[in-house]
Design a protein around this motif. Structure first.
Motif, PDB file in Angstrom:
ATOM      1  N   LEU A  22     -34.887  -4.136  -5.804  1.00  0.00           N
ATOM      2  CA  LEU A  22     -34.417  -4.135  -7.185  1.00  0.00           C
ATOM      3  C   LEU A  22     -35.310  -5.047  -8.021  1.00  0.00           C
ATOM      4  O   LEU A  22     -35.834  -6.050  -7.526  1.00  0.00           O
ATOM      5  CB  LEU A  22     -32.972  -4.637  -7.279  1.00  0.00           C
ATOM      6  N   SER A  23     -35.483  -4.682  -9.292  1.00  0.00           N
ATOM      7  CA  SER A  23     -36.210  -5.557 -10.209  1.00  0.00           C
ATOM      8  C   SER A  23     -35.328  -6.755 -10.561  1.00  0.00           C
ATOM      9  O   SER A  23     -34.135  -6.784 -10.249  1.00  0.00           O
ATOM     10  CB  SER A  23     -36.594  -4.786 -11.475  1.00  0.00           C
ATOM     11  N   GLN A  24     -35.913  -7.720 -11.243  1.00  0.00           N
ATOM     12  CA  GLN A  24     -35.149  -8.904 -11.639  1.00  0.00           C
ATOM     13  C   GLN A  24     -33.963  -8.531 -12.528  1.00  0.00           C
ATOM     14  O   GLN A  24     -32.850  -9.013 -12.328  1.00  0.00           O
ATOM     15  CB  GLN A  24     -36.054  -9.886 -12.376  1.00  0.00           C
ATOM     16  N   ASP A  25     -34.215  -7.661 -13.508  1.00  0.00           N
ATOM     17  CA  ASP A  25     -33.142  -7.274 -14.430  1.00  0.00           C
ATOM     18  C   ASP A  25     -32.046  -6.486 -13.709  1.00  0.00           C
ATOM     19  O   ASP A  25     -30.858  -6.684 -13.993  1.00  0.00           O
ATOM     20  CB  ASP A  25     -33.708  -6.440 -15.584  1.00  0.00           C
ATOM     21  N   GLN A  26     -32.434  -5.617 -12.804  1.00  0.00           N
ATOM     22  CA  GLN A  26     -31.433  -4.854 -12.049  1.00  0.00           C
ATOM     23  C   GLN A  26     -30.593  -5.770 -11.171  1.00  0.00           C
ATOM     24  O   GLN A  26     -29.362  -5.615 -11.094  1.00  0.00           O
ATOM     25  CB  GLN A  26     -32.124  -3.794 -11.193  1.00  0.00           C
ATOM     26  N   TRP A  27     -31.243  -6.727 -10.525  1.00  0.00           N
ATOM     27  CA  TRP A  27     -30.502  -7.630  -9.656  1.00  0.00           C
ATOM     28  C   TRP A  27     -29.517  -8.489 -10.447  1.00  0.00           C
ATOM     29  O   TRP A  27     -28.365  -8.654 -10.050  1.00  0.00           O
ATOM     30  CB  TRP A  27     -31.455  -8.532  -8.871  1.00  0.00           C
ATOM     31  N   ASP A  68     -35.473 -13.778  -8.678  1.00  0.00           N
ATOM     32  CA  ASP A  68     -35.815 -12.484  -8.082  1.00  0.00           C
ATOM     33  C   ASP A  68     -34.660 -11.997  -7.216  1.00  0.00           C
ATOM     34  O   ASP A  68     -33.777 -12.773  -6.826  1.00  0.00           O
ATOM     35  CB  ASP A  68     -37.070 -12.613  -7.211  1.00  0.00           C
ATOM     36  N   ASN A  70     -35.611  -1.387 -18.191  1.00  0.00           N
ATOM     37  CA  ASN A  70     -35.273  -2.785 -17.927  1.00  0.00           C
ATOM     38  C   ASN A  70     -34.635  -3.475 -19.136  1.00  0.00           C
ATOM     39  O   ASN A  70     -33.728  -4.300 -18.981  1.00  0.00           O
ATOM     40  CB  ASN A  70     -36.526  -3.562 -17.508  1.00  0.00           C
ATOM     41  N   LYS A 107     -36.255 -16.800 -14.250  1.00  0.00           N
ATOM     42  CA  LYS A 107     -35.374 -15.684 -13.903  1.00  0.00           C
ATOM     43  C   LYS A 107     -35.467 -15.422 -12.407  1.00  0.00           C
ATOM     44  O   LYS A 107     -36.567 -15.261 -11.873  1.00  0.00           O
ATOM     45  CB  LYS A 107     -35.753 -14.430 -14.678  1.00  0.00           C
TER      46      LYS A 107
END
Length: 334
Positions: free
Chosen positions: A168-173, A161, A40, A159
Motif C-alpha cells: 500500500l502507498s503511504q496515503d492508502q495505509w 510508510d 492518492n 508521513k
C-alpha cells in the motif's frame, strides 16, 4: 443504514438484525475498496474526512446528546495533533502509539475544563469554550512552549510508510489506519449512546431537574461527557496531523471549532451516522465552492449551508430517517 445507527436514544438498545449487519458489511467493503479506485489526493481527502467524522461524533456527544454547546473544540483537536506530533518528533515514538496518548491527554484536559464549566449553561458555556478556542493558537505560540511546539513555525513530522510487506502507498495505509480507529470509536460510541448512559445524557439535556430527581449524578455525567468528547476530538486531531505531516498553531484557529459545529448541525444533532455526512460536507463543499468560483468561494459555501439548512432543518441524517419512515409506511400500506 442511518436508521440503524440512529435509533432514538430514549429507547433500549436493540440487537442488529440480519439486514442491518449485511448493510454495515457492504458499507465497510465499499470503504475498503475506495482507496484502490481513487487517486492518492482523493484518498488523502477521505482520510481527513474520516478524522473529522470522529471529531464531529465527539462534539455531537456533548452538544447533540448532552446539550452542552461548545465553540472551542478546535482546541482539543489542536492538543491531540500536537501530542502526536511532539511524541513523534521529539521522543521518536511510532505514530500508532501516539493515538491513545493523544486521546488520554485530551480526556484529562476536557474533564478538567468541564468541571468549572458545570456552573455555566447555554450561551455562557458557549462563550467560555469560544474563549478556549480563541486562546489556543496563542498558547501554542508562547515562547515558554516553543521548544516543544515549534512556535509559529509548528512541528513537521514524517508521513509513515505501510508496514513491510504490505503493498500500500503511504496515503492508502493512513486511510486504512484511520478507518480502523473510526470503526473502533464508532462502535464504542454506539454502545455508549444507545444504552443507559445515552438515556441519562438525553435526560440531562431535556429535563435536568427531573434527571436529578431520578438520582442521576448530572455533574459527573456532564464533566465526563466533556472528557469523552475531547478524547474523540483529540484522537481525530492526532490522525489529522499524521496525515497532513504538520501541526501549526494557525491550523487550529477558531474557524476550525466553528467548522466542527457546522458539521454537527449539517449531519444532524444527536445522530451517530450524521457525523459522516457532516464530515463529508466540511471536507468537500469548500473545495466544490472554490472550483465554482475563485472570486467568492466562501460566499458560495454560505449559500450551500443556508440552502441545506432550509431543505434539511434536522440535518442530513434527519432527512434520511424521514425518507426511510415514509418508505416503510408506504410499503406496509401495500
Amino acid at each position: 443504514m442511518a436508521a440503524v445507527l440512529d435509533q432514538p436514544a430514549s429507547k433500549p438498545r436493540q440487537a442488529l438484525g440480519r439486514k442491518q449487519w449485511i448493510g454495515l458489511a457492504v458499507l465497510l467493503v465499499v470503504a475498503c475498496v475506495l482507496p484502490f479506485v481513487l487517486g492518492n489526493y482523493r484518498v488523502f481527502q477521505l482520510t481527513l474526512a474520516l478524522a473529522y467524522a470522529i471529531a464531529i461524533l465527539g462534539l455531537n456527544m456533548l452538544t447533540g446528546y448532552n446539550g452542552q454547546i461548545s465553540l472551542g473544540h478546535g482546541a482539543f483537536f489542536a492538543i491531540g495533533a500536537y501530542a502526536a506530533a511532539i511524541l513523534m518528533d521529539k521522543a521518536g515514538w511510532p505514530y500508532w502509539a501516539t493515538i491513545p496518548v493523544a486521546g488520554l491527554v485530551c480526556f484529562v484536559a476536557g474533564f478538567l475544563f468541564g468541571l468549572p464549566a458545570l456552573r455555566l449553561e447555554g450561551l455562557y458555556l458557549a462563550l467560555a469554550t469560544f474563549a478556549l478556542g480563541v486562546a489556543m493558537p496563542q498558547i501554542l505560540k508562547y515562547k515558554a512552549f516553543e521548544h516543544w511546539t515549534g512556535g509559529a513555525m509548528g512541528v513537521v513530522i514524517v508521513k509513515p510508510d505501510a508496514p513491510e510487506g504490505v503493498p500500500l502507498s503511504q496515503d492508502q495505509w493512513l486511510y486504512f489506519f484511520t478507518l480502523f480507529w473510526v470503526v473502533v470509536l464508532f462502535v464504542a460510541g454506539w454502545n455508549l449512546l444507545r444504552g443507559r448512559v445515552g438515556r441519562a445524557l438525553v435526560a440531562i439535556r431535556d429535563q435536568p431537574t427531573a434527571a436529578k430527581a431520578m438520582g442521576i449524578n448530572t455533574a459527573l455525567y456532564k464533566s465526563t461527557t466533556f472528557g469523552v468528547s475531547a478524547l474523540y476530538t483529540g484522537i481525530a486531531g492526532a490522525l489529522s496531523a499524521i496525515a497532513v505531516q504538520f501541526a501549526s498553531p494557525d491550523s487550529f484557529a477558531i474557524f476550525l471549532s466553528i467548522t466542527l459545529l457546522v458539521g454537527v448541525v449539517v449531519g444532524g444533532l444527536a445522530s451517530i451516522s450524521g457525523a459522516f455526512y457532516g464530515a463529508l460536507f466540511i471536507q468537500f463543499i469548500p473545495n466544490i465552492a472554490d472550483q465554482i468560483s475563485k472570486a467568492a468561494p466562501w460566499a458560495l459555501y454560505g449559500v450551500f449551508l443556508i440552502g441545506l439548512m432550509y431543505l434539511m432543518p434536522t440535518g442530513v441524517a434527519g432527512l434520511v430517517r424521514l425518507l426511510r419512515h415514509r418508505w416503510d409506511t408506504r410499503r406496509r400500506s401495500h
